[in-house]
Design an enzyme around this catalytic site. Structure first.
Site, PDB file in Angstrom:
ATOM      1  N   TYR A 170      -1.789 -26.889   3.215  1.00 22.41           N
ATOM      2  CA  TYR A 170      -2.824 -27.377   4.205  1.00 22.41           C
ATOM      3  C   TYR A 170      -4.033 -26.378   4.485  1.00 22.41           C
ATOM      4  CZ  TYR A 170       0.552 -30.805   5.583  1.00 22.41           C
ATOM      5  OH  TYR A 170       1.706 -31.951   5.749  1.00 22.41           O
ATOM      6  N   ARG A 190      15.037 -10.882  36.608  1.00 21.03           N
ATOM      7  CA  ARG A 190      15.362 -12.139  35.871  1.00 21.03           C
ATOM      8  C   ARG A 190      16.916 -12.946  36.586  1.00 21.03           C
ATOM      9  NH1 ARG A 190      16.932 -11.857  29.421  1.00 21.03           N
ATOM     10  NH2 ARG A 190      18.872 -11.041  30.246  1.00 21.03           N
ATOM     11  N   MET A 231       6.062 -28.199   7.132  1.00 22.79           N
ATOM     12  CA  MET A 231       7.407 -28.193   7.907  1.00 22.79           C
ATOM     13  C   MET A 231       8.764 -28.174   6.943  1.00 22.79           C
ATOM     14  SD  MET A 231       8.636 -32.179   9.911  1.00 22.79           S
ATOM     15  CE  MET A 231       7.504 -31.964  10.904  1.00 22.79           C
ATOM     16  N   LYS A 235      26.311 -15.790  22.426  1.00 24.69           N
ATOM     17  CA  LYS A 235      25.594 -16.801  23.238  1.00 24.69           C
ATOM     18  C   LYS A 235      24.736 -17.370  22.049  1.00 24.69           C
ATOM     19  CE  LYS A 235      22.404 -13.419  24.468  1.00 24.69           C
ATOM     20  NZ  LYS A 235      21.772 -12.679  25.635  1.00 24.69           N
TER      21      LYS A 235
HETATM   22  C1  LIG Z   1      21.867 -11.398  25.199  1.00 23.87           C
HETATM   23  C2  LIG Z   1      22.330 -10.161  26.095  1.00 23.87           C
HETATM   24  C3  LIG Z   1      23.159  -9.139  25.601  1.00 23.87           C
HETATM   25  C4  LIG Z   1      23.019  -8.756  24.180  1.00 23.87           C
HETATM   26  O1  LIG Z   1      21.903  -8.148  23.919  1.00 23.87           O
HETATM   27  P1  LIG Z   1      21.708  -7.531  22.398  1.00 23.87           P
HETATM   28  O2  LIG Z   1      20.306  -6.883  22.615  1.00 23.87           O
HETATM   29  O3  LIG Z   1      21.437  -8.765  21.406  1.00 23.87           O
HETATM   30  O4  LIG Z   1      22.520  -6.565  22.182  1.00 23.87           O
HETATM   31  C5  LIG Z   1      23.744  -8.209  26.666  1.00 23.87           C
HETATM   32  N1  LIG Z   1      23.796  -8.606  27.730  1.00 23.87           N
HETATM   33  C6  LIG Z   1      23.089  -9.542  28.202  1.00 23.87           C
HETATM   34  C7  LIG Z   1      23.057  -9.817  29.760  1.00 23.87           C
HETATM   35  C8  LIG Z   1      22.572 -10.309  27.377  1.00 23.87           C
HETATM   36  O5  LIG Z   1      21.664 -11.635  28.000  1.00 23.87           O
END
Ligand SMILES: *Cc1c(COP(=O)(O)O)cnc(C)c1O
Length: 377
Positions: free
Chosen positions: A268, A142, A316, A44
């Protein structure tokens, strides 16, 4: 052919991000070897910022047969690159999307009763049984079916008509804290669910562990582990040695060098001033590149292993380093900002965040160099 705004004749290459795909593949094999079940690759957010179109085919070539993305668009991007592997969308299916999932052989993770209804309706329309993962909320509040929703589903088994629940899954909320009681509690709840639905789905498997979950007791690995971070070199066992191979290196280009007198302020708001005659290197990396402003006065660059403290505010596009202790630096040389001397976890500690955020924030302006890329087919 060169085109776009990078084409200025004789332009210096920008700062360089090196991504070692061989190390990612080695990390996947190392994680897969920890348990008898299957190991997915979580890709992802563009493979945690490192480039899903490079990472996914590399993992597929290493033997990975299950991929998870968050968005449908991400799944569509990697789908043609991973052969017959199973591609899952963690965010599930929304109205109007079911046919796209089916057409591209992408499997949704269903996390609510409305989604179950959507997927069931699509199965009916298409006159075929459709596979799905079912996510249960065992503690994070969630995504996932609540206990009330599970009860209603159990009492209305026809709601699952046309749906083949191949995996039930849940996500651990404290996996990196091995002794946390929530781990056992979540395991308890998901096992209970599996038993409850045994009669309806006798072949339903369990998917539980993320990266850190693979380092808990063996049962947490489950039938299908879902590591992301550890593939990319993030330490899944904070406080202990990192068992994974490092994956990223970032070299920031020095575009100015100056010598300043004691008392001279840098950057800055002058939040740092020289205490001695000092040499300052200005590097072409800033918070727009994901080199966080919160690193101000808190990190180091390295040259041949010698630290150069970050001094003054991160801006930046620019960051200043005290290179007084480093001899023979020239314009166009680079400082190591991520690499063996400063891992993403190290930088995260300095920025008061985690390695995940360091990786996913890595900017788009770097020259990206991939080691071990799979040739396009
Ligand atoms: C992002 C995610 C993972 C992977 O988690 P890591 O801690 O990066 O290994 C696995 N399952 C779900 C549902 C996630 O959202």
């Amino acid at each position: 052919m060169r085109c776009g705004f990078n084409t200025t004749v004789n332009s210096t290459p920008p700062s360089r991000l090196t991504i070692n795909l061989d190390a990612i593949a080695a990390n996947w094999r190392l994680l897969d070897a920890r348990h008898p079940g299957q190991t997915a690759g979580v890709v992802k957010a563009n493979a945690y910022g490192l480039g899903a179109t490079y990472v996914a085919p590399k993992l597929f070539a290493a033997g990975c047969k299950h991929f998870f993305t968050a968005h449908l668009a991400e799944a569509l991007t990697i789908r043609p690159l991973v052969g017959q592997a199973q591609v899952m969308v963690l965010h599930g299916v929304l109205p109007g999307e079911a046919e796209i999932f089916v057409q591209h052989d992408i499997t949704p993770v269903l996390s609510s009763l409305p989604e179950v209804a959507l997927w069931g309706a699509a199965a009916k329309r298409l006159g075929r049984r459709l596979p799905a993962f079912l996510q249960i909320d065992t503690g994070m509040s969630r995504l996932g079916l609540s206990f009330e929703e599970i009860e209603r589903l159990f009492n209305n088994p026809d709601w699952l008509t046309g749906i083949n629940i191949i995996y039930v899954m849940t996500h651990l909320m404290n996996a990196e804290i091995a002794e946390h009681p929530s781990n056992a509690a979540q395991y308890q709840r998901i096992s209970q669910f599996q038993r409850q639905f045994q009669a309806q789905f006798p072949d339903m498997k369990l998917s539980l562990a993320n990266s850190s979950g693979l380092f808990l007791a063996p049962q947490f690995a489950s039938d299908l582990a879902r590591p992301g971070a550890a593939l990319y070199g993030i330490n899944p066992t904070p406080g202990q040695a990192n068992p994974l191979h490092p994956v990223v290196a970032l070299h920031g280009k020095i575009i100015a060098l100056r010598d300043i007198k004691p008392g001279t302020e840098v950057g800055y708001n002058g939040v740092w001033a020289a205490q001695r005659p000092s040499r300052i290197a200005t590097v072409a990396v800033g918070y727009a590149d994901g080199y966080f402003r919160s690193l101000t006065n808190r990190a180091c660059g390295y040259f041949d292993g010698t630290p150069a403290p970050l001094v003054g505010r991160v801006s930046m596009d620019l960051t200043t380093f005290d290179v007084t202790e480093i001899a023979n630096l020239n314009l166009g040389d680079s400082l190591e900002l991520l690499g063996p001397h400063c891992t993403p976890d190290d930088l995260a500690r300095a920025a008061n965040t985690n390695g995940y955020e360091v990786l996913t924030a890595l900017g788009a302006r770097y020259e990206r160099h991939y080691i071990g890329a799979v040739p396009a087919t």
